[in-house]
Enzyme design. Structure first.
Site, PDB file in Angstrom:
ATOM      1  CE1 TYR A 161     -50.507 207.651  64.818  1.00 52.27           C
ATOM      2  CE2 TYR A 161     -51.637 205.930  63.850  1.00 52.27           C
ATOM      3  CZ  TYR A 161     -50.721 206.975  63.939  1.00 52.27           C
ATOM      4  OH  TYR A 161     -49.486 206.551  63.249  1.00 52.27           O
ATOM      5  N   GLY A 170     -37.695 205.136  60.130  1.00 47.42           N
ATOM      6  CA  GLY A 170     -36.920 206.242  59.780  1.00 47.42           C
ATOM      7  C   GLY A 170     -35.507 205.884  59.381  1.00 47.42           C
ATOM      8  CG  ASN A 188     -51.438 198.266  59.017  1.00 45.54           C
ATOM      9  OD1 ASN A 188     -52.363 198.660  58.243  1.00 45.54           O
ATOM     10  ND2 ASN A 188     -51.793 198.041  60.429  1.00 45.54           N
ATOM     11  N   GLY A 243     -38.416 211.174  63.859  1.00 45.87           N
ATOM     12  CA  GLY A 243     -38.267 209.913  64.012  1.00 45.87           C
ATOM     13  C   GLY A 243     -37.329 209.016  63.242  1.00 45.87           C
ATOM     14  CD1 TRP A 262     -55.540 189.335  71.316  1.00 41.17           C
ATOM     15  CD2 TRP A 262     -56.076 191.602  71.239  1.00 41.17           C
ATOM     16  NE1 TRP A 262     -55.236 189.843  72.330  1.00 41.17           N
ATOM     17  CE2 TRP A 262     -55.387 191.252  72.384  1.00 41.17           C
ATOM     18  CE3 TRP A 262     -56.517 192.960  70.734  1.00 41.17           C
ATOM     19  CZ2 TRP A 262     -55.319 192.429  73.301  1.00 41.17           C
ATOM     20  CZ3 TRP A 262     -56.436 193.794  71.594  1.00 41.17           C
ATOM     21  CH2 TRP A 262     -55.738 193.537  72.764  1.00 41.17           C
TER      22      TRP A 262
END
Length: 330
Positions: A153, A33, A182, A27, A219
């Protein structure tokens, strides 16, 4: 008057000499990365191999074996993952579970088999239980089931912790497991079909401003809280752990800054100069109620603390994305 003598304790870290190691970063061509490779080079790394998809598909065991034979790494840092926001996780839970699980377990297993000295596994904050007490401590990770929208996940990634610990116990294999919160920052994914909340909101606000829209739709109800870490800071934490940390106890990589989605949305709208209304679509899921990490272990075990303030990081991210859009790449 008695003068108190203050004793300052200086921790002397036993740093791995990265200049003498061949490092494979799965990655490595992705968002985190690219930041990680920059930090590795800053600390002296001279030989970094980045295996690219589809030449190497880590879901396939034969591709994992071929990559290790080609790269001949001393260290593997496993960033590669199938990732996305709540919508993507809900749409393809089977793919998110299978692909992430198969990539990780085969890489660790074959790294051990073939004598790779050290394996750095990157987990996810989604591995924590839905109702983990705030702040999340590493010992809480097994105290419940993850939030349902991203549980496949999160659980796939958490199995790498089990593998790291069991392989260390049975085989003495040196692998570590890090739990970054995050991420955000320049180079993030702004594709509306798969982006996370910060790039999604930045894009939504900028496009709404350009069109002259009177409102944007977000949302949920805005009540959940999240913690974010600037990608360069996360890369620093991973690099320090690679050099200094040699245990399979999981370690949080975060900023310890918590913000509600409502406040986050309003902050991004202000920084993007969008002056319309924010409408909350409560038919959409909120996700996990709260997220905030205890980052004590990272500081104690390998000296990592995040440095970038949240607003400064957002400003840099927005500026980068504006520049990309001006060049026709946004």
């Amino acid at each position: 008057m008695t003068r108190l003598k203050l004793r300052v304790e200086v921790r002397m870290w036993n740093n791995l000499d990265l200049s003498q190691k061949r490092i494979c970063v799965t990655g490595g061509d992705g968002f985190l990365g690219k930041h990680l490779i920059s930090r590795l080079e800053h600390y002296g790394a001279k030989d970094v191999f980045v295996p690219l998809y589809p030449e190497y598909d880590f879901v396939k065991g034969e591709d994992v074996a071929r990559m290790i034979a080609d790269a001949k790494p001393d260290i593997i840092i496993h960033l590669a993952a199938k990732v996305g926001g709540i919508g993507a996780n809900m749409e393809k839970p089977g793919e998110f579970f299978y692909d992430n699980l198969m990539m990780g377990i085969q890489l660790i297993h074959q790294a051990w088999q073939k004598g790779v000295e050290k394996f750095v596994a990157i987990g996810t904050i989604c591995a924590y239980p839905k109702y983990t007490p705030i702040p999340f401590k590493e010992e809480d990770i097994w105290d419940g089931y993850p939030e349902e929208t991203n549980a496949p996940y999160g659980l796939a990634k958490k199995m790498l912790l089990v593998q790291s610990q069991s392989y260390r116990e049975q085989y003495g294999y040196n692998s570590i497991f890090l739990l970054p919160v995050n991420l955000y920052g320049p180079g993030d994914n702004f594709n509306p079909a798969s982006s996370h909340v910060i790039p999604a909101l930045i894009r939504k606000c900028l496009e709404a401003k350009e069109r002259g829209d009177k409102q944007i739709v977000a949302w949920g109800d805005g009540s959940p809280t999240r913690e974010f870490i600037y990608a360069e800071d996360a890369a620093e934490g991973i690099t320090l752990a690679t050099m200094r940390y040699n245990s399979s106890d999981p370690v949080n990589i975060g900023s310890s800054f918590e913000i509600s989605i409502k406040d986050l949305t309003e902050l991004i709208a202000r920084l993007c100069e969008f002056e319309g209304d924010i409408v909350w679509d409560t038919s959409k899921p909120n996700g996990q109620p709260r997220r905030k990490l205890d980052t004590t272990r990272a500081k104690e075990r390998f000296g990592f603390e995040a440095k970038t303030s949240f607003e400064d990081g957002l400003k840099k991210t927005i500026a980068w994305y504006k520049e990309e859009r001006a060049r026709g790449r946004g």
